[in-house]
Structure formats: C-alpha cells, structure tokens
Scaffold this motif. Structure first.
Motif, short mmCIF file in Angstrom:
data_model
loop_
_atom_site.label_atom_id
_atom_site.label_comp_id
_atom_site.label_asym_id
_atom_site.label_seq_id
_atom_site.Cartn_x
_atom_site.Cartn_y
_atom_site.Cartn_z
N ALA A 20 12.67 42.11 90.28
CA ALA A 20 13.51 43.29 90.05
C ALA A 20 13.15 43.95 88.72
O ALA A 20 13.07 45.19 88.63
CB ALA A 20 14.98 42.90 90.07
N GLU A 21 12.91 43.14 87.69
CA GLU A 21 12.55 43.69 86.37
C GLU A 21 11.19 44.40 86.44
O GLU A 21 10.99 45.46 85.86
CB GLU A 21 12.52 42.58 85.33
CG GLU A 21 13.91 42.07 84.95
CD GLU A 21 13.88 41.13 83.75
OE1 GLU A 21 13.05 41.35 82.85
OE2 GLU A 21 14.68 40.19 83.72
N GLU B 17 13.47 36.46 92.15
CA GLU B 17 14.04 37.76 92.52
C GLU B 17 14.36 38.58 91.27
O GLU B 17 14.13 39.80 91.25
CB GLU B 17 15.31 37.56 93.36
CG GLU B 17 15.07 36.99 94.75
CD GLU B 17 14.78 35.50 94.73
OE1 GLU B 17 15.03 34.85 93.69
OE2 GLU B 17 14.30 34.97 95.76
N GLU B 18 14.88 37.92 90.24
CA GLU B 18 15.20 38.64 89.00
C GLU B 18 13.94 39.17 88.33
O GLU B 18 13.91 40.30 87.84
CB GLU B 18 15.96 37.70 88.05
CG GLU B 18 17.37 37.36 88.52
CD GLU B 18 18.04 36.32 87.63
OE1 GLU B 18 19.21 36.53 87.26
OE2 GLU B 18 17.39 35.30 87.31
N ARG C 84 20.36 27.02 89.00
CA ARG C 84 19.33 27.54 88.10
C ARG C 84 18.98 26.53 87.02
O ARG C 84 17.81 26.35 86.67
CB ARG C 84 19.80 28.86 87.47
CG ARG C 84 19.57 30.07 88.36
CD ARG C 84 19.79 31.37 87.60
NE ARG C 84 21.22 31.62 87.41
CZ ARG C 84 21.97 32.29 88.28
NH1 ARG C 84 21.44 32.77 89.39
NH2 ARG C 84 23.24 32.49 88.04
N LYS D 123 14.69 32.44 84.82
CA LYS D 123 15.16 33.46 85.75
C LYS D 123 14.58 33.18 87.13
O LYS D 123 13.52 32.58 87.26
CB LYS D 123 14.72 34.85 85.29
CG LYS D 123 15.37 35.31 84.00
CD LYS D 123 14.83 36.68 83.60
CE LYS D 123 15.43 37.15 82.28
NZ LYS D 123 14.85 38.45 81.85
N SER D 124 15.28 33.65 88.15
CA SER D 124 14.79 33.46 89.52
C SER D 124 13.63 34.42 89.78
O SER D 124 13.45 35.42 89.07
CB SER D 124 15.90 33.70 90.53
OG SER D 124 16.29 35.05 90.51
N ARG E 91 16.71 32.95 80.60
CA ARG E 91 17.99 33.60 80.32
C ARG E 91 18.93 32.57 79.71
O ARG E 91 19.82 32.04 80.38
CB ARG E 91 18.57 34.18 81.60
CG ARG E 91 18.46 33.29 82.80
CD ARG E 91 19.11 33.88 84.01
NE ARG E 91 20.52 34.21 83.78
CZ ARG E 91 21.30 34.79 84.68
NH1 ARG E 91 20.80 35.10 85.85
NH2 ARG E 91 22.55 35.04 84.42
#
Length: 680
Positions: free
Chosen positions: A70-71, A66-67, A242, A63-64, A220
């Motif tokens: 966010a989580e 940013e992801e 990715r 995952k990036s 992911r």
C-alpha cells in the motif's frame, strides 16, 4: 592384507551403499539453510497452545506485505514525473523555420511582416513548455517537473502540448488574429516545422521512485526484551500475530554462533541420515532385487538429491516459489522404472527431509504427500500421453483444492488466501509434463528400462523382429504364441505383463544364426541333425542362448530383456539328444554336455517365460489333443521344472504356479479345440 582385500571385495556392495548414504547426507546438510529456527507453530485465528511467550530480546515489529504494498502504491500515485526539455530542438525550429518553407508558402511572407511575426510569436509560445507525445498514463491536470537546460521547472502537464493538442491551439491563435483567410496555409506551415522536444525521463523517474521505496520503514514499533508477547490460550490475530511473525523472522535471520551452528548441523545430519536409512531398510526388506543393484540404488538417491537441491535453490531465490518445484515428478519417475509402492515411500521420505527447512512445514508436507498419493493412484500406463495429461490436471486440481481448504482454516478468511500459489501449482503441473523426456534421459544414463521403452520394443514391426520373422518365421510364430501365453499368465498373478511380453518376443532371437536346426523352421522331413552326432546337435541347440545374448547386445537391447534370453531354459537339459546319445553309446553319458549353462530364473517374469516357452514348444508334439491330455501335459512339463529346482531363485509361490498352470491349460484348450466337421 589378502584377508582385508577379500573382505573388501565381498562387502563392496555394503561399502558402496554406506558411502552413497554418507555422501548424500553430507550434500543435503551442506546446502541446508542454517539460520536460527523458531520452535513454535503460528496458526492464524487459533489459540496459542504453548506457555506464555516473552520476548527473548529486543526486536522490531514488521509491517505486513499488504502494508508495504500500500505504501509503495501511494508513492507511485503521488510521484511527480520528470520530463526532459530539449532546448536545442526549440532553438532550431525558431531559427530555421523559414528555410523549411516551399515556394507557395514562401509567397505568404513576401512584403508581409505581420504574418512572419505571427508565426514567430506562435512558435515562441508553443515552445515555452514544448511539445510532447501523448501519454494516457499521466493525468493532464497534474503537475510535472520539466528539466529545461538543467533547470527543473514545475509546470502543469496540460501546458505541455501534445501533437494532437496543436491543431485546436493553433486554430484558437489564428481566430484571435486577423489572418483567418489564410488559416489553412498557416496550419500547413506550422505542421511542417514543429517537432517534439519533450519526453518522459524513464531512468530518472525510476531512480526517484526507488529512492522513495528505500526510505520506507519496514517496521512499526519495537518489542522490548522480557515483554509478554502472547499468553497461553490467547487467539493468534491482529497485533499478537504481527509480533509472533516478527519474532519468527528475527530468529530465522540471525546467524548462529559457532557452537550453536555445530549443534544445528549435527541435528540436521541425524534426521537426514535417519530418513535415508529408513528408505534403504525399506528397499532391503521389500525390494531386495533393487537393494542388490547398486545402479538402481544410485538412481533413487540421485532423484532425491536432484529434487532437494532444486527446492533449496528456489528457496534461496524466494520462498514464495517453493510450490513451483514439480516434486511429484519423483513418484512418477520411480513408478515408471520400479513400482508405485517404492515411488510413494521415496516421495514421503523426500518431503520429510524438505519439511525440516521449508516455511510452513506442516502445510507443505500435507500438500506434497496428498499430491504424491494422487500421483500414484491416478497415473497408469505412462506411455500414453493422454493418461499423463489427465493425471497432471488431476494432481494440479488436488494441489489447488487442498491448499484452498488448508488456508480457509489457517487464515479464517477467503480474502486473505495467497492466490498467487494457484499460479505456482499450474506451473508445477506444466513441469510434470517433462517427465517423459526425463525418463528417456535416465534410461540412457542409468541403463534402466521403463514402460515407454518396453512399448517401443513390443512393436512387431521393429527392425530386429522383422528380421526374425524373415529369417526364422517358425521361431517368430513360436515367440508370438509364447508372448500371448506369458502375458495372460502375468496378468493372472499380477506380474509385469508388458515386460514379460517383450522378453518373450526376443527370447529366441539367437535361433536366427542357424534357423534350420530348429524344428519350427524346418519345412521338410529332412533334418540337418541327421548328419550330426547327438553331442554336436545339443551344442547347436544350447548355443542359441549365447547367440541370442550376443545379438541382443549388438542391437542394444536392455539388460532386463537380455535376462529373459539368459534364463528361459535355466539349467534344463536337451533331453531328446541326451537320450539319443545314451541309446547310441549304450552306457553312461555326461549329462552336463546336454545341459543349458543357466542361470535359472530369478523373478516372476523370467519364471513365467520358462514355463510358457517349454509348454508351447512341447505342445507341438501332441498328436490328438483333448482336454485331459492337455491338462496332464501341462502338469508334467511344469512339475518337472519344479523338481529340477528351476524356480528356487524366483519370488514365485506354489499358489501362483497353480494359477499359471490353469491359464496355460485354458489357453491351450482354446488353441487346440476340435471344430465340428462341416458337410460337403
């Protein structure tokens, strides 16, 4: 055995440089990260320039950042906080509230059971969920966990009263009762006995949030071995980007097998060795005076190792922080001690070495080389604090501008640029301001001289020059004149004018030992040389050189300044006393008894001082100076020095000598020009 020792002694400089080179290569490679290397360059929004890429093994798609962020933010937002309820505080208030009342408050309860029951009931109701300190960070209508006597209860946060909530709550309770007439007395009782018993459990909440963070999946999906990741010509974006970044991360996190490890380390060794060898060859070709000085070579290599190790240390902490390292301190330091060209070349070599291991190596090398060029072009007269500050601001702005432009191409979006690096560039700029104390430390450790020290030494109010002006005022005046002539000549041919000025100011300090034996300090026509033989007089005159060296060493003058004292007469002769001795003996005289022991000048600066010293001293003998006489006089003095091979070790050309002659003629004409006679 003797031949072996002789060869070792003759080649000790080469042996030392070889050892220094090998030791530096070993240290750098030893601390290099030795994980796997991804051999492709990933540039977002650009076409894939290589052949079709297939997965060499199974790997997870990451995952990036940013992801992940966010989580984590969502976990924090949805987290139900835990509060500790102190049962003992509530029990204590319930059982002892009557004991805390004063006399006037006690009178309320006498023969009035209703009031007592109202107060007790209200206390029970308040301490159902307890009293807390107001906290604006938690929404009053969220659910919280209240830990009461090791039992976790789910309650509305607004039901836990704050100290500010108490008054409206109590007013409401009093309004619902028949005790409105004694409202103020009751409020006074309540505020006297109530205590806070609920508090936010920081440790427990932190652990709960961290445990949820630990459960986050950083992947992911997976890519199976043999699956096509990207085809040649496809744009690197979205899922393709990715997968490529995930594959690169997998390569770099893998530990190498022993055979692969040896191959990688050998490759690093060859590249680092080649880089440092190019630096040594450059110094040998273009800076032979530095190459011949092992102390200076050690200093240069020490600076390279220092900045490489600092960068590698930061990389081990977090690769995001590599731009915090003030790498431009390297060209700044080397320019202060040597010259701009060597500083820039060494900086480029260091950046190339670091480019082998840093992430986004092309971006890193581009930014650092550009910044290094700006450092060399903008920093002048480092001893002036304003100049250093202005240069640091310019370097920092170039870092930011170049990074911003580079990432506009790389990210194809201004919003996705990592703006944290701007802060790191600012921190790097602050680090550059420490170059002055660093230079001072280097001067003490390596015995080098920078412009900062030269500026201090050029102050005529310094203790040693003050002493010279008091003990030998004529010599001091002569030194000032020589300094002015030498500085003008140095500026004309591009030599180090500050260095030569300082050298000129101190070159005759040996005359302080016996100032009266030198004509510029004699105030009468009687000379002490009249009582000495020519040989003894020559010995006194020649001795001022050795006396000057001893004084300079006692006063801790740098070796670069002492070099001017050693060489300012070269191997010339004290011709006046030599001719006088010949006249007295009427025969052959050993000229070596009247010759300075040398050495002869070995640089432009020491050669210039020798010319200016001889011309200035001899110019005092001119009776009626005019332009032609001065021109012939300068030509005669300097041509004689050339004929005596005084400049064969100095890297000075005939063209530069002609320029120096021109400057000396012009200066002497200005000094000795005739003024018009003013009428009485």
């Amino acid at each position: 055995m003797k031949n072996l020792l002789d060869n070792l002694y003759k080649n000790q400089s080469i042996i030392y440089k070889s050892f220094l080179l090998a030791f530096s290569v070993f240290l750098i490679v030893y601390f290099f990260p030795t994980g796997g290397q991804f051999k492709y360059e990933i540039i977002k929004s650009k076409p894939w320039q290589y052949e079709n890429l297939y997965a060499p093994f199974d790997f997870a798609i990451l995952k990036s950042n940013e992801e992940i962020s966010a989580e984590k933010s969502k976990i924090i937002e949805t987290h139900i906080p835990y509060f500790n309820y102190d049962v003992n505080t509530g029990k204590e208030v319930k059982s002892s509230w009557q004991n805390q009342l004063n006399t006037s408050q006690d009178s309320l309860l006498i023969n009035n059971l209703a009031i007592s029951e109202f107060i007790s009931g209200t206390i029970d109701e308040v301490y159902e969920n307890g009293i807390r300190i107001k906290d604006e960070s938690v929404n009053n209508y969220t659910i919280v966990f209240l830990i009461k006597d090791k039992v976790v209860n789910e309650v509305l946060y607004k039901d836990i009263l704050t100290q500010e909530d108490l008054k409206p709550f109590l007013n409401l309770k009093i309004n619902e009762s028949d005790l409105l007439s004694i409202r103020n007395d009751l409020l006074e009782v309540f505020f006297e006995v109530f205590k806070v018993n609920v508090e936010y459990d920081k440790a427990l909440n932190k652990n709960q949030i961290q445990s949820k963070f630990d459960q986050i999946s950083y992947t992911r999906g997976r890519v199976s071995k043999g699956s096509k990741i990207i085809a040649k010509g496809e744009t690197i974006e979205g899922e393709k980007l990715r997968m490529l970044r995930s594959l690169k991360n997998e390569y770099e996190s893998q530990s190498l097998e022993s055979s692969a490890f040896v191959v990688v380390v050998t490759g690093y060794t060859f590249l680092v060795l080649l880089s440092l060898l190019m630096l040594l060859l450059f110094i040998r070709q273009y800076r032979p005076d530095i190459y011949d000085n092992n102390n200076k070579i050690t200093f240069i290599f020490f600076n390279i190792l220092f900045l490489v190790f600092l960068t590698l240390l930061i990389m081990r902490l977090d690769t995001d922080y590599i731009y915090v390292v003030p790498l431009c301190i390297l060209p700044l330091t080397l320019k202060a001690f040597f010259d701009a060209r060597l500083g820039l070349f060494t900086h480029v070599i260091t950046v190339l070495i670091l480019g082998l291991v840093v992430p986004n190596s092309f971006e890193y090398m581009f930014l650092q080389i550009i910044a290094g060029i700006v450092t060399i072009l903008t920093v002048s007269e480092l001893y002036k604090r304003a100049n250093l500050f202005i240069s640091v601001v310019q370097i920092t702005l170039v870092y930011i501008f170049a990074y911003f432009a580079f990432n506009m191409i790389k990210e194809a979006s201004i919003a996705e640029i990592n703006y944290n690096n701007f802060i790191y560039f600012l921190l790097s700029g602050v680090g550059l301001l420490f170059v002055q104390p660093l230079i001072y430390a280097y001067e003490k450790v390596f015995g080098l001289v920078s412009d900062l020290s030269l500026l201090e030494l050029s102050d005529t109010n310094s203790k040693l020059l003050k002493e010279l002006s008091n003990v030998a005022p004529g010599t001091f005046h002569h030194s000032l004149n020589v300094a002015n002539l030498a500085e003008a000549a140095a500026n004309e041919i591009g030599a180090n004018s500050l260095l030569i000025r300082v050298g000129a100011l101190y070159h005759d300090i040996g005359k302080m030992k016996s100032p009266i034996y030198f004509t510029e300090n004699q105030t009468t026509s009687v000379s002490p040389h009249d009582e000495l033989s020519p040989t003894e007089s020559a010995e006194v005159i020649i001795g001022h050189r050795l006396e000057g060296i001893e004084i300079a060493k006692r006063r801790n003058l740098p070796d670069r300044i002492i070099d001017f004292i050693r060489t300012h007469h070269g191997t010339s002769t004290v011709y006046y006393f030599y001719a006088k001795q010949k006249e007295e003996e009427d025969g052959e005289v050993a000229i070596d008894d009247f010759r300075y022991p040398g050495p002869i000048p070995f640089s432009k600066e020491t050669a210039i001082l020798m010319m200016c010293d001889a011309v200035e001293a001899a110019s005092k003998s001119l009776k009626e100076p005019n332009t032609q006489l001065i021109d012939d006089f300068v030509e005669k003095i300097i041509n004689k020095q050339i004929e005596e091979d005084q400049f064969i070790n100095a890297n000075i050309t005939f063209k530069e000598i002609q320029s120096i002659k021109k400057i000396l003629k012009a200066k002497l004409n200005n000094i000795y020009h005739l003024r018009i006679e003013y009428p009485d």
